[in-house]
Design an enzyme around this catalytic site. Structure first.
Site, PDB file in Angstrom:
ATOM      1  N   GLU A  12       0.707  -0.659   0.143  1.00  0.00           N
ATOM      2  CA  GLU A  12       0.528  -0.134   0.034  1.00  0.00           C
ATOM      3  C   GLU A  12       1.157   1.209  -0.072  1.00  0.00           C
ATOM      4  O   GLU A  12       0.813   2.309   0.727  1.00  0.00           O
ATOM      5  CB  GLU A  12      -1.210  -0.337   1.211  1.00  0.00           C
ATOM      6  CG  GLU A  12      -1.705  -1.265   0.756  1.00  0.00           C
ATOM      7  CD  GLU A  12      -2.741  -1.053   2.283  1.00  0.00           C
ATOM      8  OE1 GLU A  12      -2.964  -0.747   3.130  1.00  0.00           O
ATOM      9  OE2 GLU A  12      -3.872  -1.919   1.829  1.00  0.00           O
ATOM     10  N   GLU A  45      -4.376 -11.229  -1.919  1.00  0.00           N
ATOM     11  CA  GLU A  45      -5.630 -11.225  -0.823  1.00  0.00           C
ATOM     12  C   GLU A  45      -6.963 -11.334  -1.346  1.00  0.00           C
ATOM     13  O   GLU A  45      -8.039 -10.603  -1.197  1.00  0.00           O
ATOM     14  CB  GLU A  45      -4.995 -10.039  -0.473  1.00  0.00           C
ATOM     15  CG  GLU A  45      -3.718  -9.570   0.419  1.00  0.00           C
ATOM     16  CD  GLU A  45      -3.074  -7.908   1.278  1.00  0.00           C
ATOM     17  OE1 GLU A  45      -4.494  -7.934   1.361  1.00  0.00           O
ATOM     18  OE2 GLU A  45      -2.445  -8.038   1.209  1.00  0.00           O
TER      19      GLU A  45
END
Ligand code: XIL
Length: 344
Positions: free
Chosen positions: A153, A260
């Site tokens: 991120e 994910e």
């Protein structure tokens, strides 16, 4: 530690006899292995292994796993020089006992950074702390963790620039390059990924990630690929988007993986269709490393109240999503005929 592993192994063996998890078909890892595909579950908190049903299903269905929060800085290394390895060691031992790969997740993330790190304002001291932290982890698990989310991120959630996290605040935008260079020096052979969310959904963020990554490649920064988080909601990514990303990163010499995957919607049919669409396009595009963020709704991560994002329900029963994933993995993409299901 070893007693805990032994007990888990024994319980796992006993429970296997029950074949409680029979899905009426072959396992995901069986079909994936035939095509050299890694099919994994992330978000594995080692404490979940205390439940033999969880442990059996994990080992039965997946050939890769990664931790949930246990490698995040604050939990692993809360004060300078002090590491709590017990949880990660347990995951690694479980994986070895069940012939599974382990992905390291959490070297750098925006969350969960301890005060001792956050209090460092001198860039040289900060880089030294990063080096010590990366080396401690990557040396300990050398040859046991084969690939790593080095930076997670880096971009703001909705796009619009770099996330101004603790690393950015001290080192500026160059922290990403610093992180990959430290990681490569710590392990010359492991695959190193930049992990990002929402790029399959937000075109502007998708371009930002491409610009960031192609800039890193142009500078010779050692990274091997992009790990797409793919936490989906009520819409599948637009058709062609995954393929375009794979092609554009392949052209830079990089791999694209899914790290994910899960689907947060209250509509199970929609959920199944989205799993199906993502898996089909990803596999057709040549992605060979796909992980979900957990596998049972018993241990889910969701921001949508009532959502059950995973492929097994909270009682470990396979959902439509499981069969969608299995069908996609079973597909013979050369002849388009699907493999016959056999009893487990
Ligand atoms: C999540 C965990 O699952 C939660 O338990 C924690 O509270 C917050 O982080 N993308 C990531 C993961 O890369 O590290 C995040 O994990 C989920 C989103």
């Amino acid at each position: 530690m070893y007693a805990a592993t032994l007990i888990t192994t024994l319980l796992t063996t006993i429970t296997k006899v029950d074949a409680f998890a029979c899905t009426g078909t072959t396992t995901l890892r069986d079909v994936a292995a035939k095509k050299n595909i890694l099919i994994g579950s992330g978000a594995i908190n080692p404490a979940y292994l205390d439940d033999p049903k969880f442990a059996v299903l994990l080992a039965e269905q997946f050939n890769s796993l990664s931790p949930e929060n246990e490698m995040k800085w604050e939990f692993l290394n809360p004060t300078k020089g002090n590491y709590d390895w017990t949880k990660l060691d347990r995951l690694v031992e479980f994986a070895a006992a069940n012939n599974m790969a382990v992905k390291g997740h959490g070297l750098i993330s925006s969350c969960c950074n301890p005060p001792y790190l956050l209090n460092i304002t001198d860039p040289t001291a900060f880089r030294a702390a990063m080096t010590a932290h990366f080396e401690a982890i990557m040396h300990r698990y050398h040859g046991k963790m084969d690939r790593w989310d080095v930076v997670t991120e880096a971009l703001m959630t909705m796009g619009g620039g770099l996330n101004q996290n603790a690393f950015y605040n001290v080192l500026g935008p160059g922290y990403i390059e610093v992180a990959f260079r430290i990681a490569r020096a710590a392990d010359a052979n492991a695959k190193l990924f930049i992990n990002e969310n929402l790029v399959e959904t937000l075109p502007g963020k998708r371009q930002e990630l491409y610009d960031l990554v192609s800039g890193l490649v142009a500078k010779g920064v050692p990274l091997d690929g992009v790990a797409l988080q793919m936490h989906e909601t009520i819409y599948a990514p637009a058709p062609g988007v995954i393929t375009d990303m794979v092609n554009s990163y392949n052209a830079l010499g990089l791999e694209v993986t899914i790290a994910e995957l899960d689907v947060h919607t209250l509509d199970p049919v929609n959920q199944t269709n989205i799993y199906s669409a993502v898996m089909d396009e990803a596999l057709a595009a040549g992605i060979t490393d796909i992980s979900f963020w957990g596998f049972t709704d018993k241990h889910k991560y969701t921001w949508l109240p009532g959502a059950e994002p995973l492929i097994f329900d909270e009682n470990y029963r396979p959902k439509g999503a499981f069969y969608a994933v299995h069908t996609a993995l079973s597909q013979d993409r050369n002849t388009t005929s699907s493999a016959a299901a056999t009893q487990c």
